[in-house]
Design an enzyme around this catalytic site. Structure first.
Site, short mmCIF file in Angstrom:
data_model
loop_
_atom_site.label_atom_id
_atom_site.label_comp_id
_atom_site.label_asym_id
_atom_site.label_seq_id
_atom_site.Cartn_x
_atom_site.Cartn_y
_atom_site.Cartn_z
N GLY A 1 -2.56 3.35 -4.05
CA GLY A 1 -3.56 3.84 -3.12
C GLY A 1 -4.44 2.78 -2.49
N ASP A 2 -4.42 1.54 -3.00
CA ASP A 2 -5.23 0.46 -2.41
C ASP A 2 -4.48 -0.86 -2.62
OD1 ASP A 2 -7.30 -0.90 -1.19
OD2 ASP A 2 -8.65 -0.81 -2.92
N LEU A 3 -3.19 -0.84 -2.28
CA LEU A 3 -2.30 -1.92 -2.68
C LEU A 3 -2.23 -3.03 -1.64
CD1 LEU A 3 -0.59 -2.75 -5.06
CD2 LEU A 3 1.36 -1.62 -4.02
N TRP A 4 -3.35 -3.71 -1.44
CA TRP A 4 -3.32 -4.91 -0.61
C TRP A 4 -2.95 -6.10 -1.50
CZ3 TRP A 4 -7.12 -9.05 -0.30
CH2 TRP A 4 -8.14 -8.95 -1.23
N ASN B 1 -4.64 -7.23 -4.79
CA ASN B 1 -4.51 -6.43 -6.00
C ASN B 1 -3.16 -6.61 -6.68
OD1 ASN B 1 -7.09 -5.42 -5.85
ND2 ASN B 1 -6.51 -3.57 -4.75
#
Length: 291
Positions: A195-198, A201
Site C-alpha cells: 500500500g505504500d511501496l515506494w 521502503n
C-alpha cells in the site's frame, strides 16, 4: 517519570537495551538502531518520549498488525515484528546489500507470493495510515468503488483544501476518477498489498529484499508495482520478470500504471503541496488518454 524509548524497547522485547543510536526522524516519529544485552540489533520507530500520541494514536500497533498480516504467506518479504505498542515499533535490524539483478528477480517472486495470498475484501478491518495521513479502510467488494471513494477523493479534497490544486486541476482529476470503472481492467480478487511501496521502503538483501512501513490492506496488486515505478527502483524490469514468472499480471497492466499512481501522488500533494501538483495532474491526464 514517563518511560524512555529504551525502557519501552526493553519492555516490548524482554531484553535490556545496551546501546541506542539515533538515526534521525520521519514525520513526527524518531528512528533508532538499538543493540540489546544479548547482542541482537534491532530497528526502532518511536514517538518522542514527551510527545502526546494525538492523531498518531494506534499508528505503530496498526503497522505491526499490517506487517504480521502481510507476512502470513510463505516467502513473503516482510520482517518479523519483535514488539509494538501505541508509541513504539521494534523490528529486526536488516543489513542492506547492494541491489543486484538476481536479488531483484527474487524480490519479484517474493512480492508475487505475498500478493497471491488472498484478502477477504478491498480494505481492512481497521482504518490505517499512509505516512502521517489517515487511511479509510472501510471494506468494499468493488475495487473501482473502493479506489475512487477511499483512495482518491479524500486526498483530492484534502489537497484542494490546502490550496495546492487549482479548480481546473480538480476538474481533470475528477474526470479521471469518474473513468475508473471503464479503465480498471479485468476484475481481480483483493490481494494482500503493502500500500505504500515506494523504493525507500525496500531494503535490499543478497537473496531478495525486505519491505517495511506498510499501509497494508486488501487492494489491487498492480498498485504496489505501479508505486515501485513511481520514484524508481533498481532493476525494476527484473523485479517484474520475476513477478510475472510467478504470478502473471493481467493484460493492459502497463496502461493502468498512471491510474494506480494517482493515489500516492495525491497523498504527496497533501503532504508536500504544489511541488507534486504537475506530476499528479500529468498522471490524471495519462489516465484519461489511456496511456
Amino acid at each position: 517519570m514517563a518511560p524512555t524509548v529504551a525502557d519501552r524497547v526493553a519492555e516490548l522485547t524482554g531484553r535490556a537495551v545496551a546501546t541506542l543510536a539515533p538515526l534521525g526522524s520521519s514525520h513526527a516519529w524518531e528512528l533508532y538502531r538499538a543493540e540489546l544485552d544479548d547482542g541482537a540489533r534491532v530497528f526502532v520507530k518511536a514517538l518522542p518520549d514527551a510527545a502526546p500520541e494525538g492523531e498518531f494514536a494506534g499508528m505503530f500497533a496498526t503497522e505491526a498488525r499490517g506487517l504480521a498480516w502481510l507476512g502470513g504467506s510463505f516467502g513473503s518479504p516482510v520482517p518479523e515484528v519483535l514488539g509494538a505498542d501505541d508509541r513504539t515499533l521494534v523490528l529486526p535490524w536488516v543489513e542492506e546489500a547492494p541491489p543486484t539483478p538476481e536479488a531483484a528477480e527474487r524480490f519479484g517472486h517474493q512480492l508475487a507470493a505475498m500478493h497471491a495470498t488472498p484478502a477477504e475484501y478491498f480494505g481492512a478491518p481497521r482504518d490505517g495510515f499512509i505516512g502521517p495521513l489517515p487511511l479509510d479502510n472501510t471494506p468494499r467488494d468493488s475495487w473501482p468503488e473502493f479506489y475512487a471513494e477511499q483512495r482518491l477523493l479524500p486526498y483530492l479534497a484534502r489537497a484542494t483544501d490546502r490550496g495546492a490544486l487549482t479548480p481546473a486541476d480538480v476538474r481533470v482529476i475528477e474526470r479521471a476518477v469518474d473513468s475508473i470503472g471503464d479503465l480498471a481492467g479485468r476484475p481481480e480478487p483483493p490481494a494482500r498489498i503493502h500500500g505504500d511501496l515506494w523504493s525507500g521502503n525496500v531494503i535490499w538483501q543478497d537473496d531478495g529484499a525486505v519491505i517495511v512501513d506498510p499501509a497494508a490492506h486488501g487492494g489491487h496488486r498492480e498498485a504496489d508495482l505501479a508505486m515501485l515505478a513511481l520514484f524508481g527502483l533498481p532493476h525494476l524490469d527484473r523485479v517484474r520478470d520475476g513477478y510475472n514468472e510467478a504470478f502473471p499480471l493481467a493484460s493492459g497492466w502497463r496502461e493502468r500504471i498512471p491510474l494506480h499512481q494517482l493515489h500516492p501522488l495525491l497523498v504527496h500533494v497533501c503532504l508536500f503541496g504544489a511541488a507534486y501538483r504537475i506530476t499528479a495532474l500529468n498522471a490524471a491526464q495519462a489516465v484519461l488518454r489511456g496511456d
